[in-house]
Every structure is written in C-alpha cells, then in structure tokens.
Design a protein around this motif. Structure first.
Motif, PDB file in Angstrom:
ATOM      1  N   ALA A  69       0.683  -1.085  -0.004  1.00 22.48           N
ATOM      2  CA  ALA A  69      -0.091  -0.051  -0.038  1.00 22.48           C
ATOM      3  C   ALA A  69       0.955   1.334  -0.021  1.00 22.48           C
ATOM      4  O   ALA A  69       0.727   2.385  -0.609  1.00 22.48           O
ATOM      5  CB  ALA A  69      -0.993  -0.018   1.147  1.00 22.48           C
ATOM      6  N   VAL A  70       2.015   1.469   0.724  1.00 25.25           N
ATOM      7  CA  VAL A  70       2.890   2.499   0.864  1.00 25.25           C
ATOM      8  C   VAL A  70       4.217   1.988   0.283  1.00 25.25           C
ATOM      9  O   VAL A  70       4.803   1.477   1.021  1.00 25.25           O
ATOM     10  CB  VAL A  70       3.131   3.139   2.071  1.00 25.25           C
ATOM     11  CG1 VAL A  70       3.751   4.398   2.274  1.00 25.25           C
ATOM     12  CG2 VAL A  70       1.451   3.219   2.889  1.00 25.25           C
ATOM     13  N   PRO A  71       4.556   2.060  -1.055  1.00 25.98           N
ATOM     14  CA  PRO A  71       5.638   1.578  -1.297  1.00 25.98           C
ATOM     15  C   PRO A  71       6.773   1.996  -0.723  1.00 25.98           C
ATOM     16  O   PRO A  71       6.925   3.349  -0.454  1.00 25.98           O
ATOM     17  CB  PRO A  71       5.704   2.060  -2.986  1.00 25.98           C
ATOM     18  CG  PRO A  71       4.213   2.239  -3.351  1.00 25.98           C
ATOM     19  CD  PRO A  71       3.487   2.471  -1.990  1.00 25.98           C
ATOM     20  N   GLY A  72       7.771   1.364  -0.492  1.00 26.80           N
ATOM     21  CA  GLY A  72       9.027   1.571  -0.026  1.00 26.80           C
ATOM     22  C   GLY A  72       8.993   1.527   1.577  1.00 26.80           C
ATOM     23  O   GLY A  72       9.987   1.532   2.302  1.00 26.80           O
ATOM     24  N   ASN A 129       2.773   8.424  -1.592  1.00 30.01           N
ATOM     25  CA  ASN A 129       2.560   7.996  -2.925  1.00 30.01           C
ATOM     26  C   ASN A 129       2.465   9.578  -3.944  1.00 30.01           C
ATOM     27  O   ASN A 129       3.013   9.432  -4.899  1.00 30.01           O
ATOM     28  CB  ASN A 129       1.510   7.210  -3.455  1.00 30.01           C
ATOM     29  CG  ASN A 129       1.808   5.958  -2.800  1.00 30.01           C
ATOM     30  OD1 ASN A 129       2.799   5.543  -2.109  1.00 30.01           O
ATOM     31  ND2 ASN A 129       0.657   5.020  -2.644  1.00 30.01           N
ATOM     32  N   GLY A 130       1.810  10.382  -3.455  1.00 30.74           N
ATOM     33  CA  GLY A 130       1.813  11.752  -4.144  1.00 30.74           C
ATOM     34  C   GLY A 130       3.111  12.599  -4.061  1.00 30.74           C
ATOM     35  O   GLY A 130       2.929  13.465  -4.926  1.00 30.74           O
ATOM     36  N   GLY A 137       8.248   9.930  -2.585  1.00 32.89           N
ATOM     37  CA  GLY A 137       7.929   9.292  -1.737  1.00 32.89           C
ATOM     38  C   GLY A 137       8.422   8.948  -0.420  1.00 32.89           C
ATOM     39  O   GLY A 137       8.098   7.950   0.212  1.00 32.89           O
ATOM     40  N   GLU A 138       8.997   9.936   0.196  1.00 35.59           N
ATOM     41  CA  GLU A 138       9.542  10.052   1.570  1.00 35.59           C
ATOM     42  C   GLU A 138       8.422  10.393   2.484  1.00 35.59           C
ATOM     43  O   GLU A 138       7.952  11.558   2.247  1.00 35.59           O
ATOM     44  CB  GLU A 138      10.806  10.536   1.380  1.00 35.59           C
ATOM     45  CG  GLU A 138      11.907  10.108   0.733  1.00 35.59           C
ATOM     46  CD  GLU A 138      12.572   8.971   1.220  1.00 35.59           C
ATOM     47  OE1 GLU A 138      12.257   8.707   2.531  1.00 35.59           O
ATOM     48  OE2 GLU A 138      13.546   8.325   0.659  1.00 35.59           O
ATOM     49  N   TRP A 139       8.614   9.695   3.540  1.00 30.63           N
ATOM     50  CA  TRP A 139       7.740  10.174   4.668  1.00 30.63           C
ATOM     51  C   TRP A 139       8.382  11.000   5.796  1.00 30.63           C
ATOM     52  O   TRP A 139       9.640  10.688   5.940  1.00 30.63           O
ATOM     53  CB  TRP A 139       6.910   8.954   5.720  1.00 30.63           C
ATOM     54  CG  TRP A 139       6.594   9.284   6.856  1.00 30.63           C
ATOM     55  CD1 TRP A 139       7.127   9.210   8.211  1.00 30.63           C
ATOM     56  CD2 TRP A 139       5.249   9.786   7.276  1.00 30.63           C
ATOM     57  NE1 TRP A 139       6.462   9.859   9.030  1.00 30.63           N
ATOM     58  CE2 TRP A 139       5.120  10.139   8.679  1.00 30.63           C
ATOM     59  CE3 TRP A 139       4.105  10.117   6.505  1.00 30.63           C
ATOM     60  CZ2 TRP A 139       4.042  10.696   9.176  1.00 30.63           C
ATOM     61  CZ3 TRP A 139       3.122  10.747   7.066  1.00 30.63           C
ATOM     62  CH2 TRP A 139       2.944  11.028   8.362  1.00 30.63           C
TER      63      TRP A 139
END
Length: 401
Positions: A73-76, A340-341, A345-347
């Motif tokens: 669901a959350v790539p990476g 993802n947006g 793609g980093e949190w």
C-alpha cells in the motif's frame, strides 16, 4: 470515487494469503520496504472488563495493516501496528497517546473505544497533529463541543469517527420504547461521559414523544452493592414501565439482575450490547441499541469476516472489529495517498497535516457502509440496530435507517 470493489478484491486476496501465513504474521511479499517502517497506533482497552472489546479492535486493525503490507500500500515502507492498552481509563489512555507521538514515523491512531478516554487522548494527538479515527466513540461532544445544538464547535481537526453518535442512538431507543406504548421510564446512568451523554439524548427524545421520566438517578459503576440496592428500591417505588441505563455492560448486567424485571425491561446503548452482558446478570427481554448493522448481515463485510477467521485470531472481532478495520483502512489509505503523491515518496512527520486533510476527504465504501465525514469529523452513515436479549444472546430486531 468509492472503492468498494477494489476493497473487496483486496480483502479476498488477503484472506487466501492469511490462510497460508496464519495469525503470527505475514511477509510483505516482494514489496520494497527499504525506506523503513511506518506505524499505525491503536489505543483500546486491552485489559480489564472491556478487554473483549479491545481485543477485537486490535485484531481487526492488525488485519488491515497486514493486508496493506501484502498489497504494498505504501511503496518503500512496511506498516506496523503499535497497540497500547488504555484499560478504559482516561489517564492511561492519555499516557499511551503521549508515548505514541514520540515516534516520528507514527502516521495515525485508531481508537479509542470509551468516550471518556477519548476526551483525554484528543488533546495529546491534536497537539502533535496526529490523525485519530475512532471505531467506537459515540458521545456527541467529542466532535461538536459542549453545546452541539446551539453552538457546535469542533475542537480537534485531527479527530474523526466511523460510528454514529448518541444523538442517533438515544433518540432511537426513546422512539422504540414509545412505540411499544411505554409512557413511564426510569433513567439510571453511571456518571461517565458516554453514559451521561446517551442518557441525556434518550431523555430529550422520550419527553418530546410525551413520555414521563419518573426517576433520574446516577449510579457510578464503582458504587458499592448498597448503592445499587438503593437505586433498585427507588426504581421499584417509581413504578416505571421500562428502565433506560446509560453505561457499560459490566455494571448494567448486575443492575438488571438486581431489578429482576421490576420496572420492565432494561434498555441501553452499544455499551450494553456485548456478549458479556448476560453473564454479568442481564435478563432475557432486555433491549439495546448498537451502532451500525450486524456485520454478519452486510454483504460488504463478508470478505472481512472470512479473512479475520482465516487469520486465526484467538478472539472474536466483536461489536467493533469491523469498525476498527474500516478506521485502520481510512488511516492507511490517507497516508498511502500522501506518501505516494510526493515526488520522492518519502515520509516525514511534517506530512501529518496532509494526512489529516486526506482523511477529511475520504469517500469510500467500507465493510460497515459508506465512509465520508462532515465538517465536524462525524461519519455520514447513521445506521443503528435494535437488539433484544434472548436466551442470553443479543438478537438483532431491526436496523435504522
């Protein structure tokens, strides 16, 4: 756009995966999780008298997290559930929230169950900007403040819930009793946020229907047996046709047993509709309301039920498992969209306001029904079911609407 078909497909696929992996956990398959772990928190009563409720909440949220990992669901990133016990105690819940928010990779929290605990948790998560989606809180003031009719005020933009409020449950119970020809009712509540709230909503509607509240009394759940005996004597003297109890089943059951049918059936809200009510002393013929329709009756909930059973959890999903599953998926869907947006793609924790906004914009079909939120954070669906205790089991009579 609502995503019921996609959600159902994902759940069915996950059910097959979980059958092979068992309840101990499932690997994220071929997902790239090199960027680390993002945490979904949960705050619920995992010990004490309400532990059966909390266990179902925890397991259902865990299922949602594991399915999200299976579908990348959350790539990476890998998602992990951090479940904290609040013991149905506000101070313990607030401390659990304070511990959770120290984790910069906390993306959201599922919980709480008790409305009184929510009052202590809301400010902690709100100050940290962490989104909270409750699968069980029903007190109206949590989203609309102390004056929900004359001056509604949303205090915490981070707080949402996927269940109908006591503004729906209380009046439905009043209308139900009034429709059966009962015009005299005694009202007993436990003095806590939930119990007082639903009792107040019941009283307003019952009086609107022309009914008379012949006794209004507070009986704390921790009160000694002598206080309960005094309340029972007062109820008998008032000669009601039914007793409405605002509180939880561990205290409601013994009250019903002590009354022994005097004053008619005991009726309560979702805090009473629990398998433990009969064991605690609840009498056949007692009535209750609970948020949402029984999951077993909902076609959309069947894949969830199948996946939950295939996972092999020791405890039942209970009355709030399906709502917890939906709440967890709301959080997961929001953070997935935010991460993802982004270009890289980093949190980072500075994305928490974006997650709040994504949750506020939710519009999807969950296993419990349509999920979208109004400007106060309340779910758009207001389904409530009426139950009757028969042979020691709560049997649904009807769902409204």
């Amino acid at each position: 756009m609502r995503r019921s078909a996609a959600l159902a497909t994902a759940v069915v696929a996950a059910a097959l995966t979980l059958t092979a992996c068992g309840a101990s956990g499932s690997s994220p398959g071929d997902c790239d999780t090199g960027r680390g772990t993002l945490t979904v928190g949960l705050i619920a009563p995992l010990s004490g008298e309400l532990a059966n409720v909390g266990a179902g909440m925890r397991n259902a949220a865990d299922l949602a997290v594991r399915q999200a990992n299976d579908r990348c669901a959350v790539p990476g990133y890998r998602l992990a559930l951090d479940a904290r016990d609040d013991r149905a105690d506000p101070a313990t819940g607030a401390e659990a929230a304070r511990q959770l928010v120290t984790n910069p990779d906390l993306v959201g929290v599922v919980g709480t169950y008790n409305s009184s605990t929510a009052q202590a948790v809301q400010p902690v998560l709100g100050e940290a900007g962490v989104v909270q989606v409750s699968p069980g809180n029903t007190n109206v003031s949590l989203t609309r403040g102390a004056n929900p009719v004359t001056a509604p005020l949303r205090q915490y933009q981070t707080y949402f819930r996927v269940v109908a409020t006591d503004a729906v449950q209380g009046p439905l119970a009043a209308n139900y009793l009034a429709a059966t020809g009962r015009t005299r009712v005694a009202v007993v509540s436990d003095g806590n946020t939930y119990g007082e709230g639903i009792a107040g909503e019941f009283v307003k509607q019952f009086q609107t229907r022309g009914g008379q509240v012949v006794l209004r009394q507070t009986l704390p759940a921790s009160a000694p047996a002598s206080a309960r005996d005094a309340t029972v004597a007062a109820v008998r003297a008032a000669r009601p046709q039914a007793v409405f109890y605002g509180g939880e089943y561990p205290a409601g059951g013994p009250l019903s047993e002590a009354l022994g049918g005097a004053g008619g059936p005991v009726m309560g809200g979702d805090g009473m509709v629990n398998p433990g009510y009969a064991a605690a002393g609840g009498q056949d013929g007692d009535l209750g309301t609970s948020v949402g329709a029984p999951p077993e009756t909902l076609p959309a909930a069947q894949p969830f039920i199948a996946a939950y059973r295939a996972a092999g959890y020791a405890e039942s999903y209970g009355e709030y498992g399906a709502f917890s599953y939906d709440a967890a998926n709301v959080v997961i869907g929001a953070v997935a969209g935010v991460v993802n947006g982004r270009g890289g793609g980093e949190w980072s924790s500075d994305q928490r306001p974006a997650v709040d906004q994504a949750v506020a914009s939710t519009d999807q079909d969950g296993v419990t029904g349509p999920i979208s939120f109004d400007r106060f954070g309340d779910v758009s669906s207001d389904a409530v079911a009426v139950y009757r205790l028969v042979g020691g089991r709560w049997i649904p009579e009807r769902t409204q609407p």
